[in-house]
Design an enzyme around this catalytic site. Structure first.
Site, PDB file in Angstrom:
ATOM      1  N   CYS A 287      -1.904-111.567 -66.472  1.00 62.74           N
ATOM      2  CA  CYS A 287      -2.139-112.929 -66.939  1.00 62.74           C
ATOM      3  C   CYS A 287      -3.643-113.149 -66.886  1.00 62.74           C
ATOM      4  CB  CYS A 287      -1.442-113.957 -66.054  1.00 62.74           C
ATOM      5  SG  CYS A 287       0.353-113.908 -66.131  1.00 62.74           S
TER       6      CYS A 287
ATOM      7  N   HIS B 275       6.775 -94.830 -63.399  1.00 60.10           N
ATOM      8  CA  HIS B 275       7.961 -94.064 -63.016  1.00 60.10           C
ATOM      9  C   HIS B 275       7.944 -92.756 -63.805  1.00 60.10           C
ATOM     10  CE1 HIS B 275       9.520 -97.744 -61.175  1.00 60.10           C
ATOM     11  NE2 HIS B 275       9.270 -98.355 -62.324  1.00 60.10           N
TER      12      HIS B 275
ATOM     13  N   SER C 219      -0.040-110.435 -61.381  1.00 59.29           N
ATOM     14  CA  SER C 219       0.072-109.284 -62.255  1.00 59.29           C
ATOM     15  C   SER C 219       0.551-108.070 -61.475  1.00 59.29           C
ATOM     16  CB  SER C 219      -1.280-108.990 -62.908  1.00 59.29           C
ATOM     17  OG  SER C 219      -1.792-110.144 -63.532  1.00 59.29           O
TER      18      SER C 219
END
Length: 268
Positions: free
Chosen positions: A146, A123, A118
């Site tokens: 996951c 950003h 994972s």
């Protein structure tokens, strides 16, 4: 498939459903002069530098019970920052009985789930228009996991980590896992709306729109702040220093900017 908190699915092997949360926030400001724009961008760039963003993502990791494997962070010139955190399965403190409930997740203090393969990324995108007098700061956070529980449990914390005028939130479950009889499971929890993972006190502050494609396990929610106070959108001065005509003009520009982001189209 309806699952109560007491029920558990017996799987063949690892739960490899991929659950992705995309959290996008916008902060909007009126900056009349070049000096105001530069000061606002410098301020927002410092407020959300890579060090602070890294701390936020590490708290997200704590909430979802993950080990941080690697952190890459970068402050850009002239502005903006990025952080990527690779995470793996964390220690299991307790059985995640709340996994299947549509409810806001915890603020950072508890470890409740397991996951692997994972990552979490952020950003930032500060920008302005030289003619319109509007500066807009955007931060995009993606949490991909996951495991048994959706990363929506981190949404409660994320809404408290940023001052937001507009939020757009996407959640998608991809892939499939199998039970012991070989039956494919394309989602392992019931979900009606992303809104159910946002605390009531936050929901009451926003107008919201849902666009959901249930058969594809795709969920989308847009949020726009209800209350408009011009002082919250001025940088370095207050509305008391403006004429009534200036207040009206600036308010109109700001509201158009917010509506265009919220509805995803240009308006006159």
């Amino acid at each position: 498939m309806t699952i109560t908190p007491e029920q558990r699915i017996t799987l063949h092997g690892f739960n490899n459903l991929t659950k992705s949360l995309s959290f996008n926030m916008y902060d909007i400001c009126y900056t009349k002069t070049k000096e105001e724009r530069e000061a606002y961008i410098e301020y927002i760039d410092e407020q959300y530098n890579s060090d602070r963003l890294t701390a936020i993502l590490k708290n997200v990791s704590d909430i979802i019970g993950a080990h941080v494997l690697n952190v890459a962070q970068q402050d850009y010139v002239p502005q903006g920052a990025s952080v990527t955190v690779l995470i793996s399965e964390g220690p299991i403190v307790e059985v995640p009985t709340e996994s299947y409930a549509e409810s806001p997740g915890p603020l950072p203090e508890s470890v409740v789930i397991q996951l692997d393969k994972s990552h979490i990324t952020v950003h930032t995108y500060p920008e302005y228009h030289p003619d319109e007098g509007i500066s807009t700061f955007r931060a995009d956070i993606d949490v991909s996991t996951c495991g048994e529980i959706s990363p929506l449990k981190a949404l409660h914390y994320l809404t408290h980590s940023f001052d937001t005028d507009i939020m757009t939130i996407d959640y998608r479950v991809r892939g499939f896992t199998r039970d012991t009889k070989g039956h494919k499971l394309f989602i392992d929890h019931d979900i009606a709306s992303i809104q159910n993972y946002i605390p009531d006190e936050v929901r009451s502050q926003y107008d919201m729109i849902d666009v959901n494609v249930y058969q594809e396990n795709i969920f989308h929610t847009k949020c726009k702040l209800k209350q408009f106070d011009l002082d919250n959108y001025l940088f370095g001065y207050t509305k008391e220093s403006l004429s009534e005509k200036e207040k009206q003009n600036i308010s109109t520009r700001l509201k158009i900017e917010m509506d265009e982001i919220y509805y995803g189209k240009n308006m006159t």
